[in-house]
Design a protein around this motif. Sequence first.
Motif, PDB file in Angstrom:
ATOM      1  N   SER A 105      16.266   1.996 -15.805  1.00  0.00           N
ATOM      2  CA  SER A 105      16.965   1.082 -16.120  1.00  0.00           C
ATOM      3  C   SER A 105      15.678  -0.189 -15.237  1.00  0.00           C
ATOM      4  CB  SER A 105      17.592   1.736 -14.814  1.00  0.00           C
ATOM      5  OG  SER A 105      16.559   2.277 -13.883  1.00  0.00           O
ATOM      6  N   PHE A 106      14.864  -0.068 -14.767  1.00  0.00           N
ATOM      7  CA  PHE A 106      13.694  -0.946 -14.541  1.00  0.00           C
ATOM      8  C   PHE A 106      12.923  -1.060 -14.783  1.00  0.00           C
ATOM      9  CE2 PHE A 106      10.553  -3.735 -11.566  1.00  0.00           C
ATOM     10  CZ  PHE A 106      12.064  -4.341 -11.034  1.00  0.00           C
ATOM     11  N   ASN A 107      12.576  -2.261 -15.684  1.00  0.00           N
ATOM     12  CA  ASN A 107      11.686  -2.367 -16.712  1.00  0.00           C
ATOM     13  C   ASN A 107      10.902  -4.249 -16.528  1.00  0.00           C
ATOM     14  OD1 ASN A 107       9.378  -3.009 -18.456  1.00  0.00           O
ATOM     15  ND2 ASN A 107      10.065  -1.479 -20.092  1.00  0.00           N
ATOM     16  N   GLU A 155      15.201  -5.577  -3.960  1.00  0.00           N
ATOM     17  CA  GLU A 155      15.876  -5.508  -5.422  1.00  0.00           C
ATOM     18  C   GLU A 155      15.624  -5.001  -6.280  1.00  0.00           C
ATOM     19  OE1 GLU A 155      16.061  -8.972  -6.511  1.00  0.00           O
ATOM     20  OE2 GLU A 155      15.694 -10.405  -4.708  1.00  0.00           O
ATOM     21  N   LYS A 173      12.145 -12.267  -5.691  1.00  0.00           N
ATOM     22  CA  LYS A 173      12.464 -12.792  -4.132  1.00  0.00           C
ATOM     23  C   LYS A 173      12.333 -12.035  -3.007  1.00  0.00           C
ATOM     24  CE  LYS A 173      16.358 -14.413  -6.286  1.00  0.00           C
ATOM     25  NZ  LYS A 173      17.790 -15.237  -6.392  1.00  0.00           N
ATOM     26  N   VAL A 194      15.158 -11.195 -22.470  1.00  0.00           N
ATOM     27  CA  VAL A 194      15.343 -11.578 -21.622  1.00  0.00           C
ATOM     28  C   VAL A 194      15.601 -13.053 -22.429  1.00  0.00           C
ATOM     29  CG1 VAL A 194      14.920 -13.012 -19.712  1.00  0.00           C
ATOM     30  CG2 VAL A 194      14.809 -10.883 -19.541  1.00  0.00           C
ATOM     31  N   GLU A 219      26.742 -13.219 -11.723  1.00  0.00           N
ATOM     32  CA  GLU A 219      26.002 -14.905 -11.814  1.00  0.00           C
ATOM     33  C   GLU A 219      25.699 -15.815 -13.332  1.00  0.00           C
ATOM     34  OE1 GLU A 219      24.911 -16.624  -8.641  1.00  0.00           O
ATOM     35  OE2 GLU A 219      26.950 -15.329  -7.808  1.00  0.00           O
ATOM     36  N   ARG A 220      24.940 -14.778 -13.950  1.00  0.00           N
ATOM     37  CA  ARG A 220      25.184 -14.805 -15.282  1.00  0.00           C
ATOM     38  C   ARG A 220      25.392 -14.025 -16.165  1.00  0.00           C
ATOM     39  NH1 ARG A 220      19.517 -15.737 -14.904  1.00  0.00           N
ATOM     40  NH2 ARG A 220      18.924 -14.639 -12.482  1.00  0.00           N
ATOM     41  N   ASP A 273       8.199 -10.185 -16.483  1.00  0.00           N
ATOM     42  CA  ASP A 273       9.817 -10.861 -16.262  1.00  0.00           C
ATOM     43  C   ASP A 273       9.805 -10.681 -14.701  1.00  0.00           C
ATOM     44  OD1 ASP A 273      12.470 -11.546 -15.114  1.00  0.00           O
ATOM     45  OD2 ASP A 273      12.776 -12.085 -17.536  1.00  0.00           O
ATOM     46  N   HIS A 333      23.581 -10.607 -16.998  1.00  0.00           N
ATOM     47  CA  HIS A 333      21.912 -10.361 -17.441  1.00  0.00           C
ATOM     48  C   HIS A 333      21.082  -9.652 -17.223  1.00  0.00           C
ATOM     49  CE1 HIS A 333      21.251 -11.246 -12.325  1.00  0.00           C
ATOM     50  NE2 HIS A 333      22.314 -11.307 -12.898  1.00  0.00           N
ATOM     51  N   PHE A 355      22.443  -0.002 -12.377  1.00  0.00           N
ATOM     52  CA  PHE A 355      23.087   0.757 -13.516  1.00  0.00           C
ATOM     53  C   PHE A 355      23.245   2.231 -13.782  1.00  0.00           C
ATOM     54  CE2 PHE A 355      19.617  -0.740 -17.175  1.00  0.00           C
ATOM     55  CZ  PHE A 355      19.801  -1.703 -16.933  1.00  0.00           C
ATOM     56  N   GLY A 394      11.918 -11.970 -12.357  1.00  0.00           N
ATOM     57  CA  GLY A 394      13.190 -11.857 -12.281  1.00  0.00           C
ATOM     58  C   GLY A 394      13.521 -10.796 -11.173  1.00  0.00           C
ATOM     59  N   ALA A 395      13.671  -9.613 -11.415  1.00  0.00           N
ATOM     60  CA  ALA A 395      14.257  -8.780 -10.842  1.00  0.00           C
ATOM     61  C   ALA A 395      13.494  -8.408  -9.115  1.00  0.00           C
ATOM     62  CB  ALA A 395      15.008  -7.605 -11.253  1.00  0.00           C
ATOM     63  N   PRO A 418      16.993  -1.695 -20.491  1.00  0.00           N
ATOM     64  CA  PRO A 418      16.013  -1.628 -21.331  1.00  0.00           C
ATOM     65  C   PRO A 418      15.788  -0.070 -22.287  1.00  0.00           C
ATOM     66  CG  PRO A 418      15.385  -0.737 -19.487  1.00  0.00           C
ATOM     67  CD  PRO A 418      16.759  -1.581 -19.049  1.00  0.00           C
ATOM     68  N   LEU A 478      19.624  -6.169 -18.580  1.00  0.00           N
ATOM     69  CA  LEU A 478      19.934  -5.613 -19.559  1.00  0.00           C
ATOM     70  C   LEU A 478      18.859  -4.661 -19.138  1.00  0.00           C
ATOM     71  CD1 LEU A 478      18.313  -8.986 -21.071  1.00  0.00           C
ATOM     72  CD2 LEU A 478      20.530  -8.025 -21.480  1.00  0.00           C
TER      73      LEU A 478
HETATM   74  P1  ADP Z   1      19.213 -12.290  -9.739  1.00  0.00           P
HETATM   75  O1  ADP Z   1      19.239 -12.097  -8.115  1.00  0.00           O
HETATM   76  O2  ADP Z   1      18.814 -13.641 -10.029  1.00  0.00           O
HETATM   77  O3  ADP Z   1      20.524 -12.432 -10.145  1.00  0.00           O
HETATM   78  P2  ADP Z   1      18.612  -9.811 -10.660  1.00  0.00           P
HETATM   79  O4  ADP Z   1      17.905  -9.904  -9.222  1.00  0.00           O
HETATM   80  O5  ADP Z   1      19.949  -9.065 -10.308  1.00  0.00           O
HETATM   81  O6  ADP Z   1      19.125 -11.249 -10.701  1.00  0.00           O
HETATM   82  O7  ADP Z   1      17.863  -9.760 -11.393  1.00  0.00           O
HETATM   83  C1  ADP Z   1      17.893 -10.020 -13.211  1.00  0.00           C
HETATM   84  C2  ADP Z   1      17.322 -10.173 -13.327  1.00  0.00           C
HETATM   85  O8  ADP Z   1      15.647  -9.693 -13.612  1.00  0.00           O
HETATM   86  C3  ADP Z   1      16.715 -11.052 -15.081  1.00  0.00           C
HETATM   87  O9  ADP Z   1      17.455 -12.481 -14.712  1.00  0.00           O
HETATM   88  C4  ADP Z   1      15.906 -11.022 -15.770  1.00  0.00           C
HETATM   89  O10 ADP Z   1      15.286 -12.016 -15.748  1.00  0.00           O
HETATM   90  C5  ADP Z   1      15.371  -9.520 -15.066  1.00  0.00           C
HETATM   91  N1  ADP Z   1      16.160  -8.249 -15.204  1.00  0.00           N
HETATM   92  C6  ADP Z   1      16.798  -8.458 -16.219  1.00  0.00           C
HETATM   93  N2  ADP Z   1      16.887  -6.715 -17.106  1.00  0.00           N
HETATM   94  C7  ADP Z   1      16.287  -5.459 -16.048  1.00  0.00           C
HETATM   95  C8  ADP Z   1      15.996  -4.729 -15.480  1.00  0.00           C
HETATM   96  N3  ADP Z   1      16.762  -4.013 -16.611  1.00  0.00           N
HETATM   97  N4  ADP Z   1      14.210  -4.843 -15.355  1.00  0.00           N
HETATM   98  C9  ADP Z   1      13.906  -5.405 -14.856  1.00  0.00           C
HETATM   99  N5  ADP Z   1      14.867  -6.523 -14.671  1.00  0.00           N
HETATM  100  C10 ADP Z   1      15.300  -7.099 -15.321  1.00  0.00           C
END
Ligand code: ADP
Length: 319
Positions: free
Chosen positions: A90-92, A267, A154, A99, A227-228, A148, A239, A275, A150-151, A243, A241
């Motif tokens: 799930s997490f990649n 996070e 923060k 993305v 959110e997106r 990336d 958003h 997932f 993004g997940a 993997p 996805l």
């Molecule tokens: P947010 O806090 O911005 O809502 P999340 O913490 O839910 O976001 O993470 C979503 C972001 O993580 C996506 O916008 C993308 O950049 C990245 N992402 C999406 N799918 C995956 C995944 N399977 N594994 C790791 N990062 C992901």
Amino acid sequence: MAAAVQKKYVSQFAMMGTVISLTLFEPNQPAVEEVYDYLQQMDQIFSVNRPDSELSAINQQAGQQSVQVSPACFQLIQDALAYSQQYADSFNVLIGPLVKLWRIGFGGHEVPAAEAIQQSLQQMDLAQVTLNAEQHSVYLRQPGMQLDLGAIAKGYFADRIVDQLRQAGIANAIVNLGGNVKLLGENPLATDARWQVGIQAPAAPRGYPVLQVTMPARTVVTSGIFERYFKIGEQRYHHILDPQTGYPVENQVDQVSIITEQSELAEVLATVTYFQGPEQGVRLIESLPNTEAIFIDKQQQITVTSGLKPRREGVFEIE
Ligand code: ADP
Ligand code: MG
């Protein structure tokens, strides 16, 4: 009596594409500025929108050479890679090419060609990343590979900020990085010193939490699909996805909130349990110390882990 005169000091800044807010219970402008400066610094290192960020440099040099980065950058990438190995289904952290292809939340509004998705999946092999801990360097060995964060980023920032505040002698605080909340100490505004955190329902209007959770100092992180996203007919493309398939995860979950001590871990767990869904997800969360989860599904059914004790309608407590 003390609660009657207790004030709070809220600072807000727009940054990293979101609103960051810091709540203190005593005036401390230097501490606020330290947090602001820290986040500015992190944005310069991690922003994918800045071509001169360290993260952009690593991605630009994929298939060409390794890039030496700051300790913070190295640390977060190392953590994210370890979690990606642990939760490979799930997490990649190498999800970048997918993305970028989908651009969900950034103007994307159509499903990419199946071939392009397949090609992106080829660029997400964790074994193709070389980390050098002595030099603090990162090398993505195949062209087109892209990190990336993004997940997870923060959460990492929230943990560091709370450490900073503690070191500055601050006993109690709320750090809110665009919905990623981390609490420090006790709630000076409550007679029982406990914190109240509202969990926003995905379908409800902003400001109307479906659930209230009373808790000690923890972090609360939510991953959801509202959110997106973009829609084609009734189909929602969001958003998070997969993997393995290259498409947004399709299941019955609307959102998952994780409540635990470390925000970076929260996070990751939010994404992973999104997932997994409530059954498997609850099993994972129950196996971890001081960690709780709240699942809300598409029928607005709520599933919680056993550490969340129901108190009243819509109110849970973590003892
Ligand atoms: P947010 O806090 O911005 O809502 P999340 O913490 O839910 O976001 O993470 C979503 C972001 O993580 C996506 O916008 C993308 O950049 C990245 N992402 C999406 N799918 C995956 C995944 N399977 N594994 C790791 N990062 C992901
Ligand atoms: Mg997340």
